[in-house]
Write a protein that holds these residues in place. Structure first.
Motif, mmCIF file in Angstrom:
data_model
loop_
_atom_site.group_PDB
_atom_site.id
_atom_site.type_symbol
_atom_site.label_atom_id
_atom_site.label_comp_id
_atom_site.label_asym_id
_atom_site.label_seq_id
_atom_site.Cartn_x
_atom_site.Cartn_y
_atom_site.Cartn_z
ATOM 1 N N ARG A 259 15.007 -37.852 39.924
ATOM 2 C CA ARG A 259 14.268 -37.280 41.059
ATOM 3 C C ARG A 259 13.094 -36.389 40.659
ATOM 4 N N THR A 260 12.771 -36.341 39.377
ATOM 5 C CA THR A 260 11.733 -35.420 38.900
ATOM 6 C C THR A 260 10.613 -36.179 38.192
ATOM 7 N N PRO A 261 9.351 -35.837 38.434
ATOM 8 C CA PRO A 261 8.249 -36.416 37.662
ATOM 9 C C PRO A 261 8.479 -36.174 36.169
ATOM 10 N N PRO A 262 8.252 -37.176 35.305
ATOM 11 C CA PRO A 262 8.585 -37.046 33.879
ATOM 12 C C PRO A 262 8.018 -35.806 33.204
ATOM 13 N N GLU A 263 6.778 -35.446 33.534
ATOM 14 C CA GLU A 263 6.156 -34.315 32.842
ATOM 15 C C GLU A 263 6.803 -32.972 33.207
ATOM 16 N N LYS A 264 7.595 -32.951 34.280
ATOM 17 C CA LYS A 264 8.225 -31.705 34.720
ATOM 18 C C LYS A 264 9.714 -31.647 34.419
ATOM 19 N N ILE A 265 10.266 -32.688 33.784
ATOM 20 C CA ILE A 265 11.712 -32.764 33.614
ATOM 21 C C ILE A 265 12.257 -31.640 32.724
ATOM 22 N N THR A 266 11.532 -31.282 31.674
ATOM 23 C CA THR A 266 12.034 -30.240 30.773
ATOM 24 C C THR A 266 12.191 -28.913 31.499
ATOM 25 N N MET A 268 12.588 -28.472 34.707
ATOM 26 C CA MET A 268 13.659 -28.615 35.691
ATOM 27 C C MET A 268 15.033 -28.506 35.037
ATOM 28 N N LEU A 269 15.188 -29.130 33.880
ATOM 29 C CA LEU A 269 16.461 -29.043 33.168
ATOM 30 C C LEU A 269 16.778 -27.601 32.777
ATOM 31 N N LYS A 270 15.788 -26.910 32.250
ATOM 32 C CA LYS A 270 16.028 -25.539 31.784
ATOM 33 C C LYS A 270 16.290 -24.588 32.950
ATOM 34 N N ARG A 271 15.616 -24.801 34.072
ATOM 35 C CA ARG A 271 15.895 -23.970 35.247
ATOM 36 C C ARG A 271 17.337 -24.187 35.722
ATOM 37 N N THR A 272 17.772 -25.432 35.696
ATOM 38 C CA THR A 272 19.145 -25.719 36.117
ATOM 39 C C THR A 272 20.153 -25.090 35.154
ATOM 40 N N MET A 273 19.851 -25.114 33.881
ATOM 41 C CA MET A 273 20.725 -24.467 32.895
ATOM 42 C C MET A 273 20.821 -22.965 33.152
ATOM 43 N N LEU A 274 19.691 -22.351 33.479
ATOM 44 C CA LEU A 274 19.693 -20.923 33.777
ATOM 45 C C LEU A 274 20.533 -20.619 35.022
ATOM 46 N N LYS A 275 20.447 -21.488 36.015
ATOM 47 C CA LYS A 275 21.248 -21.294 37.229
ATOM 48 C C LYS A 275 22.743 -21.375 36.915
ATOM 49 N N PHE A 353 15.561 -37.845 26.924
ATOM 50 C CA PHE A 353 14.640 -38.132 28.025
ATOM 51 C C PHE A 353 13.392 -37.242 27.976
ATOM 52 N N LEU A 354 13.002 -36.809 26.763
ATOM 53 C CA LEU A 354 11.808 -35.969 26.666
ATOM 54 C C LEU A 354 10.567 -36.778 27.019
ATOM 55 N N PRO A 355 9.678 -36.230 27.832
ATOM 56 C CA PRO A 355 8.450 -36.945 28.191
ATOM 57 C C PRO A 355 7.466 -36.958 27.028
ATOM 58 N N LYS A 356 6.594 -37.939 27.015
ATOM 59 C CA LYS A 356 5.566 -37.989 25.977
ATOM 60 C C LYS A 356 4.559 -36.857 26.142
ATOM 61 N N HIS A 357 4.287 -36.480 27.396
ATOM 62 C CA HIS A 357 3.289 -35.451 27.658
ATOM 63 C C HIS A 357 3.866 -34.411 28.625
ATOM 64 N N PRO A 358 4.687 -33.499 28.115
ATOM 65 C CA PRO A 358 5.268 -32.482 28.993
ATOM 66 C C PRO A 358 4.203 -31.533 29.518
ATOM 67 N N GLU A 359 4.423 -31.058 30.717
ATOM 68 C CA GLU A 359 3.479 -30.130 31.340
ATOM 69 C C GLU A 359 3.572 -28.766 30.677
ATOM 70 N N THR A 360 2.430 -28.175 30.371
ATOM 71 C CA THR A 360 2.405 -26.870 29.711
ATOM 72 C C THR A 360 2.034 -25.730 30.649
ATOM 73 N N LYS A 361 1.503 -26.084 31.844
ATOM 74 C CA LYS A 361 1.132 -25.040 32.804
ATOM 75 C C LYS A 361 1.712 -25.374 34.183
ATOM 76 N N PRO A 362 3.037 -25.430 34.274
ATOM 77 C CA PRO A 362 3.646 -25.777 35.564
ATOM 78 C C PRO A 362 3.430 -24.673 36.593
ATOM 79 N N LYS A 363 3.331 -25.060 37.857
ATOM 80 C CA LYS A 363 3.209 -24.097 38.945
ATOM 81 C C LYS A 363 4.577 -23.896 39.582
ATOM 82 N N LEU A 364 4.979 -22.638 39.687
ATOM 83 C CA LEU A 364 6.308 -22.319 40.188
ATOM 84 C C LEU A 364 6.524 -22.883 41.583
#
Length: 393
Positions: A259-266, A268-275, A353-364
């Protein structure tokens, strides 16, 4: 001498400044020492006016005690000393002579450093040092006084009993605060190099550690889990005790990937881990979360990414490695013997499932919008926590 015996003196640092609460920290440190010595010989430990003293039966190997003690946070140094049952000046002089004959290679410069913790003793520290030094000069050849840079320093501590040792036999401890004295924290422990070091540094400041590992079978192997278990066991060597929760993460990870765009998956995963870690913290009565993030080291650790992750939890997130570079982190990992475990070739779930081009400046705001569109996550998180495997060290 008949009125002497060999003992181990344990010195501690910061907790000596804790005022009326000092005894609480001392008792925590004393418990950690006793725990580490259990099973290594017939040792007993007791307090002695600002020190701990370890004594042993005749058949115990006291050399085994030293490495079990010098790893404990809160301890500044450990040394083998001679304990005098009679601390009259005549007895101290005779024992000092015998000790210097055995431990000082002459000719040598020397000084005597006396600490009079027992204020009822009828002689000041400097007076005692002068008396003992004069006695050594009169009874031993090849000695010359040097008070600033001596080759041999004889240390005398006058407490309930008197203790004699030299500066050469002191073994440094790690310092810091006793395990658990600052409260509890939940460490997000992966199989990598960074997070065990972060846990070590947090524990050094007295934080009791509960570790959470996210396991994603069949995508992560049992060998990956074994690696994390070994890391947790190694951390427990320093922290006194540690609880590890192995949280099943496969269902959550697959749903997020779907359910997540590939560049934002990392992110999203880390936020879920923090929760999840925050919910574990509530159960453990922990006051903070601890991660191995180092600013700019990877795409998910840019300031923009860290900001986007921080909003996932209300508890403070401690990042002991935030301003460390990789070389500094590796140096500590090698020192505490977690490095060789961390580099075993078994991936954890963060590398899947690491993306080839992860986002470096995600918007909260965008990240939160994506989270809000994924239904059923709360139930998956609760199920994962309920089914977590708990391992105590």
């Amino acid at each position: 001498m008949e009125n002497t015996k060999e003992v181990l003196i344990i010195k501690y640092g910061e907790i000596a400044l804790r005022g009326k609460n000092r005894y609480i920290y001392e008792n925590m440190l004393l418990d950690a020492v006793r725990k580490n010595l259990a099973g290594h010989g017939d040792f007993w430990v007791h307090k002695e006016q600002g020190r701990f003293v370890v004594e042993w039966s005749h058949d115990a190997d006291f050399s085994r005690a030293i490495p079990q003690v010098t790893c404990i946070f809160g301890i500044t140094s450990v040394c083998v000393a001679v304990k005098l049952l009679d601390h009259s000046m005549e007895s101290i002089q005779a024992a000092a002579l015998e000790y210097t004959q055995a431990h000082c290679v002459r000719p040598a410069t020397f000084r005597v450093a006396t600490k009079r913790a027992n204020k009822q003793y009828p002689m000041r520290s400097d007076e005692a040092s002068g008396k003992i030094g004069e006695y050594l000069l009169n009874n031993l050849d090849g000695l010359k006084v040097n008070l600033t840079a001596p080759q041999f320093t004889l240390k005398i501590e006058i407490r309930n009993f008197a203790y004699i040792y030299s500066a050469d036999v002191e073994v440094k401890g790690p310092g810091g605060l006793p395990p658990g004295s600052a409260g509890k924290g939940v460490l997000l422990l992966s199989g990598g190099i960074d997070s065990p070091v972060a846990g070590y540094l947090a524990a050094k400041r007295g934080i009791g550690i509960t570790a959470v590992y996210f396991h994603s079978p069949p995508y992560t192997s049992e060998r990956a889990k074994e690696k994390v278990v070994d890391l947790a066991k190694r951390l427990a060597h320093f922290s006194g005790k540690l609880r590890l929760l192995v949280v099943p993460f496969t269902d959550i990870q697959l749903k997020l990937v779907d359910r997540t765009p590939p560049e934002k998956i990392t992110i999203m995963l880390k936020r879920t881990m923090l929760k999840i870690a925050e919910k574990v913290a509530e159960k453990e009565k922990a006051l903070a979360l601890i991660t191995g993030d180092s600013v700019g080291q990877v795409a998910s650790q840019t300031l923009h990414s860290l900001h986007a992750m921080t909003g996932a939890a209300d508890l403070p997130i401690l990042r002991p490695l935030a301003c460390f570079d990789k070389h500094e982190i590796v140096t500590i990992a090698q020192k505490i013997e977690t490095f060789d475990i961390s580099i075993r070739p078994y991936d954890d779930c963060c590398t899947l499932f690491l993306p080839k081009h992860p986002e470096t400046k995600p918007k909260l705001s965008i990240i939160q919008s994506i989270e809000g569109s994924i239904d059923g996550m709360d139930e998956l998180i609760e199920r994962a926590i309920t089914n977590a495997e708990i391992i105590n060290f």
